[in-house]
Design an enzyme around this catalytic site. Sequence first.
Site, PDB file in Angstrom:
ATOM      1  N   LYS A  67     -33.139  24.704 -12.203  1.00  0.00           N
ATOM      2  CA  LYS A  67     -32.969  23.513 -11.361  1.00  0.00           C
ATOM      3  C   LYS A  67     -31.734  23.663 -10.470  1.00  0.00           C
ATOM      4  O   LYS A  67     -30.636  23.902 -10.951  1.00  0.00           O
ATOM      5  CB  LYS A  67     -32.818  22.263 -12.232  1.00  0.00           C
ATOM      6  CG  LYS A  67     -32.535  20.994 -11.431  1.00  0.00           C
ATOM      7  CD  LYS A  67     -32.078  19.875 -12.337  1.00  0.00           C
ATOM      8  CE  LYS A  67     -31.581  18.655 -11.572  1.00  0.00           C
ATOM      9  NZ  LYS A  67     -30.399  18.903 -10.732  1.00  0.00           N
ATOM     10  N   LEU A 102     -31.608  16.828 -16.417  1.00  0.00           N
ATOM     11  CA  LEU A 102     -30.316  17.307 -15.948  1.00  0.00           C
ATOM     12  C   LEU A 102     -29.912  16.386 -14.807  1.00  0.00           C
ATOM     13  O   LEU A 102     -30.747  16.011 -13.980  1.00  0.00           O
ATOM     14  CB  LEU A 102     -30.409  18.757 -15.449  1.00  0.00           C
ATOM     15  CG  LEU A 102     -30.597  19.852 -16.504  1.00  0.00           C
ATOM     16  CD1 LEU A 102     -30.692  21.215 -15.829  1.00  0.00           C
ATOM     17  CD2 LEU A 102     -29.465  19.852 -17.513  1.00  0.00           C
ATOM     18  N   ASP A 103     -28.633  16.037 -14.747  1.00  0.00           N
ATOM     19  CA  ASP A 103     -28.161  15.128 -13.713  1.00  0.00           C
ATOM     20  C   ASP A 103     -28.439  15.692 -12.314  1.00  0.00           C
ATOM     21  O   ASP A 103     -28.595  16.899 -12.128  1.00  0.00           O
ATOM     22  CB  ASP A 103     -26.652  14.907 -13.852  1.00  0.00           C
ATOM     23  CG  ASP A 103     -26.287  14.296 -15.196  1.00  0.00           C
ATOM     24  OD1 ASP A 103     -27.121  13.562 -15.751  1.00  0.00           O
ATOM     25  OD2 ASP A 103     -25.182  14.587 -15.672  1.00  0.00           O
ATOM     26  N   TYR A 104     -28.449  14.802 -11.359  1.00  0.00           N
ATOM     27  CA  TYR A 104     -28.651  15.149  -9.941  1.00  0.00           C
ATOM     28  C   TYR A 104     -27.730  16.277  -9.506  1.00  0.00           C
ATOM     29  O   TYR A 104     -28.144  17.215  -8.811  1.00  0.00           O
ATOM     30  CB  TYR A 104     -28.403  13.891  -9.103  1.00  0.00           C
ATOM     31  CG  TYR A 104     -28.561  14.066  -7.619  1.00  0.00           C
ATOM     32  CD1 TYR A 104     -29.820  14.075  -7.033  1.00  0.00           C
ATOM     33  CD2 TYR A 104     -27.444  14.192  -6.794  1.00  0.00           C
ATOM     34  CE1 TYR A 104     -29.978  14.224  -5.651  1.00  0.00           C
ATOM     35  CE2 TYR A 104     -27.580  14.339  -5.424  1.00  0.00           C
ATOM     36  CZ  TYR A 104     -28.849  14.353  -4.858  1.00  0.00           C
ATOM     37  OH  TYR A 104     -28.993  14.489  -3.502  1.00  0.00           O
ATOM     38  N   THR A 106     -26.159  18.448 -11.497  1.00  0.00           N
ATOM     39  CA  THR A 106     -26.080  19.519 -12.496  1.00  0.00           C
ATOM     40  C   THR A 106     -27.220  20.500 -12.261  1.00  0.00           C
ATOM     41  O   THR A 106     -28.349  20.101 -11.998  1.00  0.00           O
ATOM     42  CB  THR A 106     -26.178  18.945 -13.924  1.00  0.00           C
ATOM     43  OG1 THR A 106     -25.067  18.072 -14.158  1.00  0.00           O
ATOM     44  CG2 THR A 106     -26.152  20.057 -14.968  1.00  0.00           C
TER      45      THR A 106
END
Length: 244
Positions: A67, A102-104, A106
Site C-alpha cells: 500500500k 493501514l492509515d491514509y 501509512t
Amino acid sequence: MERLQKVIAYAGVASRRKAEQLILEGKVKVNGKVVKELGTKVSNSDSIEVNGIKLEKEDKVYFLLYKPRGIISAVTDDKGRKTVTDIFKKHVHQRIFPVGRLDYDTSGLLLLTNDGEFAYQMTHPKFKIDKTYIARVKGIPTIEGLKKLQRGIKLEDGKTAPAKVSMTSFDEKAQKAICEITIHEGRNRQVRRMFEAIGTPVVKLKRERFAFLDLAGLMPGEYRELTKHEVKLLRVLSDTGKIE
C-alpha cells in the site's frame, strides 16, 4: 453462523453501517423473507438478497498489497479519495476488502480478501498475529520509553499488549530515530499513538511484515496473490500461534 450485516459487508455490497441501514429499511431478504432484525444470523447455506439482487458465493481470493501512502484502506470513500480496492478493479472481479487497515499516511503490507472468516482470524487480537512496522520518529526514544512500549503502555482506549521494540538507528544532531516495533493488536493509529505517548511522534510509518509475509519483490502500488501454502500457514498461525 455470522451476523447478517457482517455477511453483506464482507460481500462488498456495502459498509457494515450501510448494511444495517438496508436491513432496517426492509431491503434485505433471507431465504425469500424480509428480515429487519440486526441480530439475525445466517449460515453459508442461506440465500441472501439485497435490493432484489442475490449475493453470489465467490471463489475465495487472497492478495498481498504494498500500500502506498495517500490511499484509504477501505472499499469506498465518501470523500471520493482513492481506495486500496481501486488498485485491483481492472484485474480482480471478486468483491475484495482490506484485512484490517493501514492509515491514509501509512504505507506497507496490507492483505485483501473476500473471505470474512480469514479476515477475522488475521485481525482479532486473540489470534496474536504479529505485524511489524518501521517507524521514523521525531526525537530519540529513551531506554525507559522503549521499555514502556515493551511492557504495554496506557492509551486513551486502554493499555496496549506487550510489544517487541528496538531502535535500529538514530541521529543525535537531527534528533531523529528509526525504530522497529511488532504488535499483534490493530487499534486505530495504534503505533503512532504509542510513540506519541513516550514523547517521540512518528514522522513516517511503514508496515514491513505481516506474520511471515514481507514486501519482497514489490513496489508501492503493486500486489501479488498469496499462494495456497501461505494461506494455509496463516490459518495454522491463527489456530496455534506457531508454525510446526
